[in-house]
Design a protein around this motif. Sequence first.
Motif, PDB file in Angstrom:
ATOM      1  N   PHE A 233       0.846  -1.186   0.000  1.00 43.08           N
ATOM      2  CA  PHE A 233       0.000   0.000   0.000  1.00 43.08           C
ATOM      3  C   PHE A 233       0.885   1.241   0.000  1.00 43.08           C
ATOM      4  O   PHE A 233       2.004   1.222   0.491  1.00 43.08           O
ATOM      5  N   GLY A 234       0.354   2.332  -0.526  1.00 44.38           N
ATOM      6  CA  GLY A 234       0.979   3.633  -0.326  1.00 44.38           C
ATOM      7  C   GLY A 234       0.502   4.192   1.001  1.00 44.38           C
ATOM      8  O   GLY A 234      -0.512   3.743   1.555  1.00 44.38           O
ATOM      9  N   VAL A 235       1.227   5.177   1.541  1.00 37.05           N
ATOM     10  CA  VAL A 235       0.852   5.749   2.839  1.00 37.05           C
ATOM     11  C   VAL A 235       0.880   7.276   2.754  1.00 37.05           C
ATOM     12  O   VAL A 235       1.880   7.868   2.354  1.00 37.05           O
ATOM     13  N   SER A 236      -0.233   7.871   3.139  1.00 38.58           N
ATOM     14  CA  SER A 236      -0.353   9.316   3.290  1.00 38.58           C
ATOM     15  C   SER A 236      -0.012   9.653   4.741  1.00 38.58           C
ATOM     16  O   SER A 236      -0.680   9.177   5.662  1.00 38.58           O
ATOM     17  N   ILE A 237       1.033  10.459   4.950  1.00 40.88           N
ATOM     18  CA  ILE A 237       1.584  10.689   6.289  1.00 40.88           C
ATOM     19  C   ILE A 237       1.371  12.137   6.706  1.00 40.88           C
ATOM     20  O   ILE A 237       1.682  13.065   5.952  1.00 40.88           O
ATOM     21  N   PHE A 238       0.862  12.335   7.915  1.00 36.91           N
ATOM     22  CA  PHE A 238       0.709  13.670   8.488  1.00 36.91           C
ATOM     23  C   PHE A 238       1.392  13.691   9.856  1.00 36.91           C
ATOM     24  O   PHE A 238       1.082  12.876  10.728  1.00 36.91           O
ATOM     25  N   ILE A 239       2.319  14.631  10.026  1.00 34.75           N
ATOM     26  CA  ILE A 239       3.031  14.790  11.295  1.00 34.75           C
ATOM     27  C   ILE A 239       2.602  16.114  11.917  1.00 34.75           C
ATOM     28  O   ILE A 239       2.897  17.190  11.399  1.00 34.75           O
ATOM     29  N   LEU A 240       1.901  16.035  13.038  1.00 29.30           N
ATOM     30  CA  LEU A 240       1.512  17.244  13.765  1.00 29.30           C
ATOM     31  C   LEU A 240       2.689  17.711  14.609  1.00 29.30           C
ATOM     32  O   LEU A 240       3.299  16.925  15.337  1.00 29.30           O
ATOM     33  N   THR A 241       3.015  18.987  14.497  1.00 28.62           N
ATOM     34  CA  THR A 241       4.190  19.490  15.197  1.00 28.62           C
ATOM     35  C   THR A 241       4.007  20.956  15.555  1.00 28.62           C
ATOM     36  O   THR A 241       3.034  21.596  15.163  1.00 28.62           O
ATOM     37  N   ARG A 242       4.958  21.455  16.310  1.00 27.70           N
ATOM     38  CA  ARG A 242       4.995  22.876  16.682  1.00 27.70           C
ATOM     39  C   ARG A 242       6.448  23.303  16.683  1.00 27.70           C
ATOM     40  O   ARG A 242       7.284  22.645  17.308  1.00 27.70           O
ATOM     41  N   ILE A 243       6.758  24.386  15.989  1.00 29.93           N
ATOM     42  CA  ILE A 243       8.161  24.784  15.853  1.00 29.93           C
ATOM     43  C   ILE A 243       8.433  26.125  16.535  1.00 29.93           C
ATOM     44  O   ILE A 243       9.203  26.952  16.055  1.00 29.93           O
ATOM     45  N   GLY A 244       7.832  26.317  17.680  1.00 23.59           N
ATOM     46  CA  GLY A 244       8.037  27.523  18.467  1.00 23.59           C
ATOM     47  C   GLY A 244       6.866  27.713  19.397  1.00 23.59           C
ATOM     48  O   GLY A 244       5.948  26.891  19.435  1.00 23.59           O
ATOM     49  N   LEU A 245       6.885  28.791  20.174  1.00 23.24           N
ATOM     50  CA  LEU A 245       5.751  29.107  21.044  1.00 23.24           C
ATOM     51  C   LEU A 245       4.819  30.073  20.325  1.00 23.24           C
ATOM     52  O   LEU A 245       3.927  29.663  19.608  1.00 23.24           O
ATOM     53  N   ASP A 246       5.025  31.361  20.482  1.00 25.78           N
ATOM     54  CA  ASP A 246       4.175  32.334  19.803  1.00 25.78           C
ATOM     55  C   ASP A 246       4.619  32.582  18.365  1.00 25.78           C
ATOM     56  O   ASP A 246       3.809  32.929  17.506  1.00 25.78           O
ATOM     57  N   THR A 247       5.919  32.433  18.121  1.00 23.87           N
ATOM     58  CA  THR A 247       6.473  32.609  16.774  1.00 23.87           C
ATOM     59  C   THR A 247       7.365  31.417  16.444  1.00 23.87           C
ATOM     60  O   THR A 247       7.757  30.654  17.330  1.00 23.87           O
ATOM     61  N   CYS A 248       7.705  31.277  15.169  1.00 26.45           N
ATOM     62  CA  CYS A 248       8.537  30.155  14.743  1.00 26.45           C
ATOM     63  C   CYS A 248       9.998  30.383  15.127  1.00 26.45           C
ATOM     64  O   CYS A 248      10.540  31.481  14.937  1.00 26.45           O
ATOM     65  N   ASN A 249      10.618  29.344  15.649  1.00 24.23           N
ATOM     66  CA  ASN A 249      12.047  29.365  15.923  1.00 24.23           C
ATOM     67  C   ASN A 249      12.807  29.387  14.594  1.00 24.23           C
ATOM     68  O   ASN A 249      12.538  28.578  13.701  1.00 24.23           O
ATOM     69  N   GLN A 250      13.741  30.313  14.442  1.00 26.91           N
ATOM     70  CA  GLN A 250      14.449  30.488  13.170  1.00 26.91           C
ATOM     71  C   GLN A 250      15.244  29.241  12.775  1.00 26.91           C
ATOM     72  O   GLN A 250      15.351  28.913  11.589  1.00 26.91           O
TER      73      GLN A 250
END
Length: 389
Positions: A233-250
Amino acid sequence: MQYIYGTFIDGWYNLRFFLISYFQDSEKRLRQIPNNIYILNHVINDDLAVDQKMEKLKSLFEGTIWFSYRSKILQLQYSTLTSDTGWGCMLRVGQMAMCQQIKYFYNLSSSQELTELIQQFADNDEEELSKFMDRNDGDQTIQYKSPFSIQKIVVQTKLELQKSPGEWYKPNDILFVLKYLFRYSKYQKNLRMHINHENAFILSDVISLMFNKNGGDEEWLKEQIEKGQNDEFGVSIFILTRIGLDTCNQEYLKVLNDIMTYPQFQGILGGFPNKALYILGRVGNYYIYLDPHYVQNAQNYQEMENDRSSYTCQSIQLIDSNQLDPSMAISFCVKNALDLLDLWRRLKQTKSENGESFFMALTETHVYYQLAQSYYCVSDEDDFVTILH
C-alpha cells in the motif's frame, strides 16, 4: 436579515481576498527572487528564464485543487448555518491536503479523473447524508460518492469531538475526521492514512500500514526491497508538530525549509494564527500557499460534472516565513517501499546536519520509542523542545 448579513460578510471576505492579491503583487516579487522554487514534489530551477519559471509555477499552482468557503450549502446538521464562511478555513485546508494526497498517489490528471476526485468533496449531498447518519460502521463495503462533504465532516466532528458547526477546527481535528471518512472513499483501496500526533516519525508505524504487518525497521525494509516486495500500500503521512511558542524558531524554520524540498513533501496545514492556509512550497524565505478565505456558491455532485472551474485558484500568494504560526501539520506521501526508504534517509540526513535544531522525534521502531511529554522550555528563544529517551 440573516441572508443580508451573510451576503455582506461573504462580500467582505472576497474583497479582502482580492485586496491582498493586489497589494501583495506576488508575481512581481517572485520574478525578483533569485532562488529555486519548491512546490509540492516539484523543483523549478532558478537557471530557467524568468518567464519560464513563472509559467511552470502557474501550471503547478493552478493544477492543485482548491477548496474555499462555500455559501448556500444545505442547512448543516446541529445548526442553522448554510455557509462555512468565517469558521471553516481549516476544514477546507484539510480537504485540500487530502485531495492532493489522492491526486498525487494515483497520478490523476485527465479531466474525468479530476472531476471524479473533486466530486468526493461535493458540498451538497442530501441523498447520502441520511444513509451516512444511519450507517453501520462494521460494514467495510460502504462507499459514498462524496465521503468528504462538509455535511459528513460536520456530523462526524459532532459525534467524535463534540464540536458544532461554527467552531474553528484545529489541524488534528480535521485530520482525525478525514481519516475516519477515508474508509468510505473508493480511493482507500491502495492508500493508507497515517497521522502522528506526537511530533514524531516512527518508521515501524508506516511499515505496518504499507505491508499490513506488525512493524519493521530500516534493515527489514531494505530486505523487502531486495526481495522485490517493494509495496503493498501507499501511505499518506501527516506529522503534527509545533516549531516555536508564539512565533517560529528560526533554526526550526531552516529545517522546515529543507523538508519542503523532499520529493515526498505534499504540503503543510498551517497559516497565520486563526487563519488556516494550505502551504504548497517555498521560494527563498517566502512560502507559497492556497487561501480558502474566498466565498463561492456550493455545488452538488451533478453540478461539478459540468463546471469545476471554481476549484482552481489563479491568485498565487506568498507569506513571509516569519509570519507563520508555529503550529502545523506536515504531510508526505510514500508510494512504495523505495519511496519510504528514501524519505527515511532524507529525514536522518536532515537530523544529522541540524542536530538539536531538528524539531521532530525520529525513531525506527515503536518498541524503543518512549516519548516523554513535550516540554515548553523557557529560554531566550522560547523553544519548543521534544525530549526523546
